[in-house]
Write a protein that holds these residues in place. Structure first.
Motif, PDB file in Angstrom:
ATOM      1  N   ARG A 178       0.830  -1.206   0.000  1.00 34.17           N
ATOM      2  CA  ARG A 178       0.000   0.000   0.000  1.00 34.17           C
ATOM      3  C   ARG A 178       0.864   1.256   0.000  1.00 34.17           C
ATOM      4  N   ASP A 179       1.905   1.259   0.817  1.00 37.48           N
ATOM      5  CA  ASP A 179       2.773   2.432   0.872  1.00 37.48           C
ATOM      6  C   ASP A 179       3.570   2.613  -0.407  1.00 37.48           C
ATOM      7  N   VAL A 180       3.935   1.516  -1.061  1.00 32.71           N
ATOM      8  CA  VAL A 180       4.631   1.623  -2.351  1.00 32.71           C
ATOM      9  C   VAL A 180       3.743   2.362  -3.352  1.00 32.71           C
ATOM     10  N   GLN A 181       2.466   2.000  -3.409  1.00 27.97           N
ATOM     11  CA  GLN A 181       1.557   2.675  -4.326  1.00 27.97           C
ATOM     12  C   GLN A 181       1.409   4.148  -3.970  1.00 27.97           C
ATOM     13  N   TYR A 184       4.417   5.888  -5.365  1.00 26.99           N
ATOM     14  CA  TYR A 184       4.256   6.037  -6.812  1.00 26.99           C
ATOM     15  C   TYR A 184       3.437   7.300  -7.126  1.00 26.99           C
ATOM     16  N   GLY A 185       2.310   7.427  -6.456  1.00 24.21           N
ATOM     17  CA  GLY A 185       1.457   8.586  -6.683  1.00 24.21           C
ATOM     18  C   GLY A 185       2.140   9.892  -6.330  1.00 24.21           C
ATOM     19  N   LEU A 186       2.903   9.878  -5.233  1.00 27.47           N
ATOM     20  CA  LEU A 186       3.622  11.079  -4.805  1.00 27.47           C
ATOM     21  C   LEU A 186       4.652  11.497  -5.853  1.00 27.47           C
ATOM     22  N   LEU A 187       5.420  10.530  -6.360  1.00 27.65           N
ATOM     23  CA  LEU A 187       6.456  10.858  -7.343  1.00 27.65           C
ATOM     24  C   LEU A 187       5.840  11.376  -8.642  1.00 27.65           C
TER      25      LEU A 187
END
Length: 509
Positions: A178-181, A184-187
């Motif tokens: 979940r945190d990886v996703q 991704y959105g933040l970057l």
């Protein structure tokens, strides 16, 4: 290799450590509004590159410019003033301070010369919400957070500085799915806002998902920069390691080593329970077998390994070794029973970073190299040299501090110190996290060699491809219990994912 103008540019940059060349004549640039992947094996020069960019190290030769102006950073704070912020793989958080204190530790809001706690808390809530971590209480002590949540606090700390260049060094390796996703959105949002993101990862699927451009480093040199999609994954890997990979995973035995009906397995777990994290785990591992632990993060895998190594107190249920009852009351008792654990975080749980390579290897091995109260130097030197040779640890001197090694070689030291005890049961907690593709290959081969020699291996990995490629069977955990065992033709990514959600593959449709 000459790069076109960018926000940050390096020209002919080299860095020497004594007689060792960490970077050699590197030209490199990064551009606003892009995510730029930095690829290479451990020891390729990636860490030295980002330390120079972020002010941790000075270049021995060459020039660095920002916005066309030459700079020579001597501290990270100087780089931060120019908007260059780095999130290192090793967390920089202070465990006994709160989340809010950690985020603003470099520059807290002040009122009348004192830290304005209310303003700091309000600002922490804002930045945590910005990175989709509103569930993290800014007053919580960092030591009370999971490793994944700590990593997200580290990211919040960097984002609070409003970077123009954000460098992420394996920043997703400790994160939950979940945190990886979320990252991704933040970057993607930062890229849209014109921020230049440098992204270091050994996970090719992350690079493919995020990056616009890629640069490969090898042996301290910048090999090539190219746009995503220009080269295949196998071509990229060849650039990274300088050779073809003949097989990603070592071949599994054509006939199983283990006859589960012939006798007691090397390790048998029945109804293992601990607090609300382990709920009646049933599992067995035969001698000569690699059994994987699959499933979504936080389903009890890590607690199971810690329980089997005697770290957790109050564990209920039965454990048998070769048919005999065993109580894992402490790591010392487990070590005596020929059980070894390679822990999740090599830097905080597996190594004494300021001690030498030799001292780290010898830590669990001192009884075997001592005569009475004194260490036998010849025996100790023999154990250290055999460990270095067996794991192919790259070092010219076992007396140097282990913190000077690359991440992959540090991981080899963690594994080596336990293998010198010749354990019968080996517990592996995500041992390839954050290491390069070449070292992963070596660890895969080592695991299979150990299994072929009759060792029982219980292997947790967050990478489903690893589980499929390395393991004879995979036990998928859900909500603290094993819900499915997969092997042979049933051992597929679809089956692991379906079992991870506690549904049958046919139900997913």
């Amino acid at each position: 290799m000459t790069e076109t103008n960018g926000l940050v540019q390096l020209r002919g940059v080299s860095r020497y450590f004594g007689g060792i060349t960490a970077l050699k004549d590197v030209d490199f640039s990064c551009h606003p509004g892009s995510v730029h992947g930095i690829l290479g094996e451990n020891g390729a020069g990636k860490s030295t590159l980002i330390k120079i960019l972020s002010g941790v190290l000075e270049a021995s030769e060459g020039r660095m410019s920002v916005d066309g102006n030459d700079v020579a950073y001597r501290t990270p704070s100087q780089a931060t003033k120019d908007g260059i912020v780095c999130i290192f793989q090793e967390l920089s958080l202070t465990p006994d301070l709160s989340v809010a204190d950690n985020i603003f530790i470099d520059n807290p809001p002040r009122w009348m010369g004192m830290i304005d706690r209310r303003a700091q808390r309000r600002m922490a809530i804002d930045v945590l919400a910005r990175i989709k971590c509103a569930d993290v209480d800014p007053d919580t002590l960092v030591r009370d957070l999971s490793l994944s949540r700590r990593q997200m606090v580290e990211i919040a700390k960097a984002i609070s500085k409003n970077p123009r260049v954000l460098i992420l060094d394996e920043a997703t390796s400790a994160l939950t799915s979940r945190d990886v996703q979320t990252v991704y959105g933040l970057l993607n949002k930062l890229r849209d806002d014109g921020v230049s993101c440098l992204f270091i990862s050994h996970r090719m699927q992350e690079v493919e998902a995020l990056c616009d451009r890629l640069s490969v480093f090898r042996n301290g040199q910048h090999i090539r920069t190219f746009t995503k999609g220009e080269l295949s994954e196998s071509e990229i890997v060849k650039l990274m390691i300088g050779r073809d990979i003949t097989a990603h995973y070592p071949p599994k035995p054509t006939a199983p080593h283990v006859d589960h009906d012939a006798g007691a397995p090397a390790l048998k777990i029945t109804n293992l329970t601990w607090e609300n994290r382990l709920k009646g785990v049933d599992l067995d591992v035969g001698a000569g077998e690699i059994v994987g632990l699959g499933g979504l993060d936080g389903q009890g895998h890590k607690e199971l390994l810690l329980a089997l190594f005697g770290v957790l107190k109050g564990v209920q249920g039965q454990v048998e070794l070769n048919g005999q009852p065993f109580r894992p009351l402490s790591p010392a008792a487990c070590k005596k029973a020929s059980i070894a654990l390679v822990p999740e975080d090599r830097k905080t749980e597996g190594l004494m970073l300021q001690l030498s390579i030799a001292d780290n290897i010898l830590l669990p091995n001192y009884p075997g190299v001592s005569r009475g109260p004194l260490v036998d130097p010849a025996r100790a030197a023999d154990v250290v040299q055999r460990a270095i040779t067996k794991l192919q640890i790259k070092t010219s001197d076992p007396g140097i501090a282990v913190e000077t090694l690359s991440g992959g070689n540090q991981q080899k030291v963690v594994i080596a110190k336990w293998l010198m005890l010749d354990p019968d049961v080996i517990l592996l907690n995500d041992p390839t996290r954050g290491i390069d593709v070449g070292t992963k290959q070596e660890i895969y081969r080592l695991m299979r060699d150990l299994a072929n020699a009759g060792k029982a291996i219980l292997f947790y990995s967050t990478d489903y491809a690893e589980l499929i490629g390395c393991c004879d069977r995979v036990s998928v955990m859900y909500d603290g219990a094993v819900v499915r065992d997969l092997s042979g033709e049933t051992l597929t990514e679809e089956a692991i994912v379906s079992a991870s959600l506690n549904i049958h593959a046919g139900d997913a449709a």
